[in-house]
Design an enzyme around this catalytic site. Structure first.
Site, PDB file in Angstrom:
ATOM      1  N   GLY A   1       0.895  -0.989  -0.020  1.00  0.00           N
ATOM      2  CA  GLY A   1      -0.144   0.182   0.142  1.00  0.00           C
ATOM      3  C   GLY A   1       1.214   1.209  -0.511  1.00  0.00           C
ATOM      4  O   GLY A   1       0.498   2.228   0.929  1.00  0.00           O
ATOM      5  N   ALA A   2       1.928   1.241  -1.070  1.00  0.00           N
ATOM      6  CA  ALA A   2       3.146   2.541  -1.017  1.00  0.00           C
ATOM      7  C   ALA A   2       3.032   3.359  -2.294  1.00  0.00           C
ATOM      8  O   ALA A   2       3.784   3.676  -2.879  1.00  0.00           O
ATOM      9  CB  ALA A   2       4.086   1.221  -0.931  1.00  0.00           C
TER      10      ALA A   2
ATOM     11  N   GLY B   1       0.138   8.766  -0.549  1.00  0.00           N
ATOM     12  CA  GLY B   1       0.384   8.954   1.126  1.00  0.00           C
ATOM     13  C   GLY B   1       1.454   8.852   1.980  1.00  0.00           C
ATOM     14  O   GLY B   1       1.976   8.929   1.743  1.00  0.00           O
TER      15      GLY B   1
ATOM     16  N   ASP C   1      -2.491  -7.025  -5.540  1.00  0.00           N
ATOM     17  CA  ASP C   1      -3.809  -7.375  -5.253  1.00  0.00           C
ATOM     18  C   ASP C   1      -3.799  -8.209  -4.101  1.00  0.00           C
ATOM     19  O   ASP C   1      -3.837  -9.619  -4.038  1.00  0.00           O
ATOM     20  CB  ASP C   1      -4.485  -7.567  -6.321  1.00  0.00           C
ATOM     21  CG  ASP C   1      -5.732  -7.559  -5.989  1.00  0.00           C
ATOM     22  OD1 ASP C   1      -6.241  -7.672  -5.150  1.00  0.00           O
ATOM     23  OD2 ASP C   1      -6.698  -8.328  -7.062  1.00  0.00           O
TER      24      ASP C   1
ATOM     25  N   TYR D   1     -16.390  -0.964   8.724  1.00  0.00           N
ATOM     26  CA  TYR D   1     -15.022  -0.484   8.438  1.00  0.00           C
ATOM     27  C   TYR D   1     -14.554  -0.822   9.426  1.00  0.00           C
ATOM     28  O   TYR D   1     -13.404  -1.880   8.975  1.00  0.00           O
ATOM     29  CB  TYR D   1     -14.748   0.984   8.143  1.00  0.00           C
ATOM     30  CG  TYR D   1     -13.184   1.347   8.469  1.00  0.00           C
ATOM     31  CD1 TYR D   1     -13.594   1.669   7.281  1.00  0.00           C
ATOM     32  CD2 TYR D   1     -13.205   2.273   9.097  1.00  0.00           C
ATOM     33  CE1 TYR D   1     -11.322   1.903   6.798  1.00  0.00           C
ATOM     34  CE2 TYR D   1     -11.886   2.826   8.986  1.00  0.00           C
ATOM     35  CZ  TYR D   1     -10.989   2.565   7.566  1.00  0.00           C
ATOM     36  OH  TYR D   1     -10.060   2.761   7.967  1.00  0.00           O
TER      37      TYR D   1
ATOM     38  N   LYS E   1     -10.716  -2.916  10.375  1.00  0.00           N
ATOM     39  CA  LYS E   1      -9.651  -2.585  10.813  1.00  0.00           C
ATOM     40  C   LYS E   1      -9.415  -3.055  12.393  1.00  0.00           C
ATOM     41  O   LYS E   1      -8.136  -3.233  12.688  1.00  0.00           O
ATOM     42  CB  LYS E   1      -9.467  -0.791  10.789  1.00  0.00           C
ATOM     43  CG  LYS E   1      -9.713  -0.424   9.332  1.00  0.00           C
ATOM     44  CD  LYS E   1      -9.240  -0.822   9.009  1.00  0.00           C
ATOM     45  CE  LYS E   1      -7.335   0.218   9.031  1.00  0.00           C
ATOM     46  NZ  LYS E   1      -6.732  -0.236   7.898  1.00  0.00           N
TER      47      LYS E   1
END
Length: 321
Positions: A14-15, A18, A84, A182, A186
């Site tokens: 996830g780089a 942000g 993915d 969500y 998390k």
């Protein structure tokens, strides 16, 4: 195959934008060889045409390709590998390619995440399923594939195996409000952190490597593509935003802290920097100089331990039945 015997290797999932991009860039500055992983890529032709470079890290033009290129242009070492996280075979390919490229893995940062903030009645099943697959299943699959390699390497300075940092929150009731689906994902990630930390403690007592897993979450909102929807409507919202650098600094501080301090923590970026890195002035992280971004997390978080915390009774291991 690339040999990096003198560098530790960090995989950031996830780089592309942000927080994830900032973590990857700062890890490279700190001497890590970085594997930059996410779904978004840029073709060679589009990369050559990008101007200015690097692109706005909040924009879709920022991809794992541009982040890896940004790192190498600055003198660091990076490899972009698409993944993915809803597809376990893709996760397996990511870990395989990482080891083929660098022959080792020392640090895993899991920043990949899907977001939908709405009450249960307004959260369609497809949205719910996507969040569980990216947030919970993606993390679980990545950890499972990475663990054998993380356990192989001793950290620089001796005395420990690999480290895992997950972008997930402390567990407290207000977090569930208005975004239950969500929060289920998390908080599930945070449960994995707590449980895996207990596994690591037991394995270390039995002579295994001193592994570490911890979770980190922003104390105040951080500037990102997600926050742009609010700043577009009201530019004044930016006064409550911090730069992603605060989160990356907290990640680096976690990686350098003793295992006894970090393992099993569900911590906030600001709080960890204050307690363990000696940071007292956070003004440099404000997006708008001179402002004091509002803290969105509680000042105190619940202690999840209970009486007889260590009295497990008879533990069952289904894998041995």
């Amino acid at each position: 195959m690339t040999s990096t015997n003198t560098r530790q290797v960090a995989l950031v999932v996830g780089a592309s934008r942000g927080i994830g991009r900032q973590i990857a860039v700062d890890l490279a500055k700190d001497g890590y060889a970085v594997v930059v992983a996410a779904k978004s890529t840029t073709s060679p032709a589009d990369l050559a045409a990008l101007s200015p470079f690097p692109p706005d890290p909040k924009s879709p033009q920022s991809t794992i390709t541009t982040v890896a290129r940004e790192i190498t242009l600055a003198g660091g070492e990076a490899t972009a590998i698409p993944v993915d996280t809803t597809d376990y075979a893709s996760i397996q390919h990511l870990i395989t390619k990482t080891i083929e490229t660098y022959s080792r893995l020392d640090v895993l940062i899991y920043n990949s995440g899907a977001i939908w903030w709405a009450p249960v009645a307004k959260t369609p099943m497809k949205r719910f399923q996507l969040m569980q697959r990216v947030n919970v299943e993606g993390l679980y699959g990545t950890v499972q594939e990475a663990l054998p390699h993380l356990k192989k390497n001793n950290r620089q300075g001796g005395g420990g195996g690999g480290r895992i940092i997950v972008v997930s929150p402390p567990i407290y009731s207000r977090f569930f409000r208005g975004k239950t689906a969500y929060a289920m994902g998390k908080v599930g990630m945070s449960v994995l952190v707590k449980g895996l930390a207990m596994d690591f403690e037991r394995e270390a007592k039995e002579g295994g490597p001193e592994m570490v897993v911890a979770a980190l979450w922003p104390a105040a909102a951080i500037e990102s593509g997600a926050t742009e929807q609010f700043t577009r409507k009201d530019p004044a919202y930016a006064k409550d935003l911090r730069k992603p650098a605060i989160f990356a600094d907290a990640v680096l501080a976690m990686l350098k802290a003793p295992a006894s301090v970090v393992n099993g923590l569900l911590e906030l970026d600001e709080d960890f920097l204050r307690k363990h890195a000696g940071v007292t002035d956070f003004s440099k992280y404000a997006v708008i100089p001179g402002t004091a971004p509002r803290r969105i997390m509680p000042a105190e978080l619940p202690d999840l331990t209970v009486k007889e915390q260590d009295d497990e009774g008879m533990r069952t291991d289904s894998s041995k039945l």
